[in-house]
Design a protein around this motif. Structure first.
Motif, PDB file in Angstrom:
ATOM      1  N   ASN A  73       0.832  -1.188   0.000  1.00  0.00           N
ATOM      2  CA  ASN A  73       0.000   0.000   0.000  1.00  0.00           C
ATOM      3  C   ASN A  73       0.879   1.255   0.000  1.00  0.00           C
ATOM      4  OD1 ASN A  73      -1.705   2.098   0.449  1.00  0.00           O
ATOM      5  ND2 ASN A  73      -2.596   1.290   2.352  1.00  0.00           N
ATOM      6  N   PRO A  74       0.872   1.980  -1.123  1.00  0.00           N
ATOM      7  CA  PRO A  74       1.755   3.147  -1.239  1.00  0.00           C
ATOM      8  C   PRO A  74       1.521   4.211  -0.163  1.00  0.00           C
ATOM      9  CG  PRO A  74       0.474   2.829  -3.265  1.00  0.00           C
ATOM     10  CD  PRO A  74       0.099   1.733  -2.342  1.00  0.00           C
ATOM     11  N   GLU A  75       0.314   4.230   0.427  1.00  0.00           N
ATOM     12  CA  GLU A  75       0.067   5.203   1.514  1.00  0.00           C
ATOM     13  C   GLU A  75       1.087   5.041   2.650  1.00  0.00           C
ATOM     14  OE1 GLU A  75      -1.509   7.898   2.528  1.00  0.00           O
ATOM     15  OE2 GLU A  75      -2.352   8.094   0.533  1.00  0.00           O
ATOM     16  N   ASN A  76       1.575   3.797   2.824  1.00  0.00           N
ATOM     17  CA  ASN A  76       2.535   3.557   3.908  1.00  0.00           C
ATOM     18  C   ASN A  76       3.873   4.255   3.720  1.00  0.00           C
ATOM     19  OD1 ASN A  76       0.630   1.929   5.070  1.00  0.00           O
ATOM     20  ND2 ASN A  76       1.470   0.020   4.250  1.00  0.00           N
ATOM     21  N   VAL A  77       4.150   4.704   2.507  1.00  0.00           N
ATOM     22  CA  VAL A  77       5.440   5.373   2.303  1.00  0.00           C
ATOM     23  C   VAL A  77       5.344   6.885   2.489  1.00  0.00           C
ATOM     24  CG1 VAL A  77       6.373   3.601   0.779  1.00  0.00           C
ATOM     25  CG2 VAL A  77       5.210   5.585  -0.196  1.00  0.00           C
ATOM     26  N   ARG A  78       4.121   7.381   2.652  1.00  0.00           N
ATOM     27  CA  ARG A  78       3.956   8.834   2.809  1.00  0.00           C
ATOM     28  C   ARG A  78       4.851   9.418   3.923  1.00  0.00           C
ATOM     29  NH1 ARG A  78       0.116  12.340   0.882  1.00  0.00           N
ATOM     30  NH2 ARG A  78      -1.357  10.732   0.264  1.00  0.00           N
ATOM     31  N   PRO A  79       4.906   8.770   5.095  1.00  0.00           N
ATOM     32  CA  PRO A  79       5.755   9.332   6.162  1.00  0.00           C
ATOM     33  C   PRO A  79       7.235   9.434   5.764  1.00  0.00           C
ATOM     34  CG  PRO A  79       4.353   7.577   7.031  1.00  0.00           C
ATOM     35  CD  PRO A  79       4.170   7.579   5.552  1.00  0.00           C
ATOM     36  N   TYR A  80       7.715   8.508   4.942  1.00  0.00           N
ATOM     37  CA  TYR A  80       9.118   8.565   4.500  1.00  0.00           C
ATOM     38  C   TYR A  80       9.346   9.780   3.608  1.00  0.00           C
ATOM     39  CZ  TYR A  80       9.479   3.749   6.145  1.00  0.00           C
ATOM     40  OH  TYR A  80       9.475   2.626   6.914  1.00  0.00           O
TER      41      TYR A  80
END
Ligand SMILES: *Cc1c(COP(=O)(O)O)cnc(C)c1O
Length: 233
Positions: A171-178
């Motif tokens: 899920n690409p949303e999980n990379v938002r914090p990075y």
């Protein structure tokens, strides 16, 4: 889908992501990542308007660069992990190395560029996730600090910004914090107004997560699969 169609669709998606974030689409460069692609396929990308290209391996690019490197207005960046013993060849083949991950590599690139009488643009590769990743410097590391403070004496390098490859998640949303943390790091560095350090470029976002990267401030998305299709394993 053809390569030109893919590029057109990606540009539209970049435009909408930029607008959602209140940004101008013109701030965002599209880099076509051409690793494993034969020159004919790369040429199709060029004919469809791509001008900025990323390659991962010095060896692979040296084998196909004759057919590609001198296409008018094309720009070739090294984006993969670079071993020190390939620094001189990389400085010759590429106009930029977006994956500088140590001071010693920066020094080798600097002396190679100096010998060639050229300026080499560089980005520092940051590993936001730290130890889980194979390449990139941790944000709080002494190594990063050393590169930043050495910039004035690395006269044949032009430091322009930061690059990151976040861990892969379904899920690409999980990379938002990075992406957000890379942007914050950029803002922190910019605020220090260090001599010979510019951090205008934020290279982040790949085929499966570039819209999120654009929403979080990316100025260069690096797209392979979504332009050229799946790479052979
Ligand atoms: C391969 C690669 C890309 C492109 O990845 P896709 O998922 O195919 O878009 C971008 N950046 C780096 C550093 C790469 O190695």
């Amino acid at each position: 889908m053809s390569i030109p169609e893919n590029i057109a669709i990606i540009r539209e998606r970049i435009d909408s992501a930029a607008r959602r974030a209140g940004r101008s689409p013109h701030e965002i460069l599209l880099m076509a990542v051409t690793k494993t692609q034969p020159p004919e396929r790369v040429r199709e990308g060029y004919d469809a308007g791509a001008r900025l290209f990323g390659e991962n391996r010095v060896q692979e690019f040296s084998g196909k660069s004759d057919a590609l490197r001198h296409l008018p207005n094309s720009e070739w960046h090294m984006i993969g992990h670079l071993q020190s013993n390939k620094a001189a060849q990389a400085a010759e083949l590429f106009s930029a190395v977006d994956s500088v991950d140590s001071l010693s590599l920066a020094e080798k690139l600097n002396s190679a560029a100096q010998k060639l009488g050229k300026k080499l643009t560089v980005l520092i590769e940051i590993s936001i996730a730290g130890e889980h990743q194979k390449s990139g410097i941790a944000p709080q590391s002494g190594e990063l600090e050393q590169i930043l403070t050495s910039a004035p004496r690395l006269e044949s390098l032009e430091l322009r910004g930061l690059m990151t490859v976040p861990p892969f998640t379904e899920n690409p949303e999980n990379v938002r914090p990075y992406f957000r943390r890379l942007r914050q790091l950029r803002d922190d560095i910019a605020g220090r107004k260090l001599p010979a350090v510019s951090v205008d470029v934020l290279s982040m976002g790949m085929s499966h997560d570039f819209e999120i990267a654009v929403e979080e401030g990316s100025t260069c998305v690096r797209i392979g699969t979504a332009i050229f299709g799946e790479r052979p394993k």
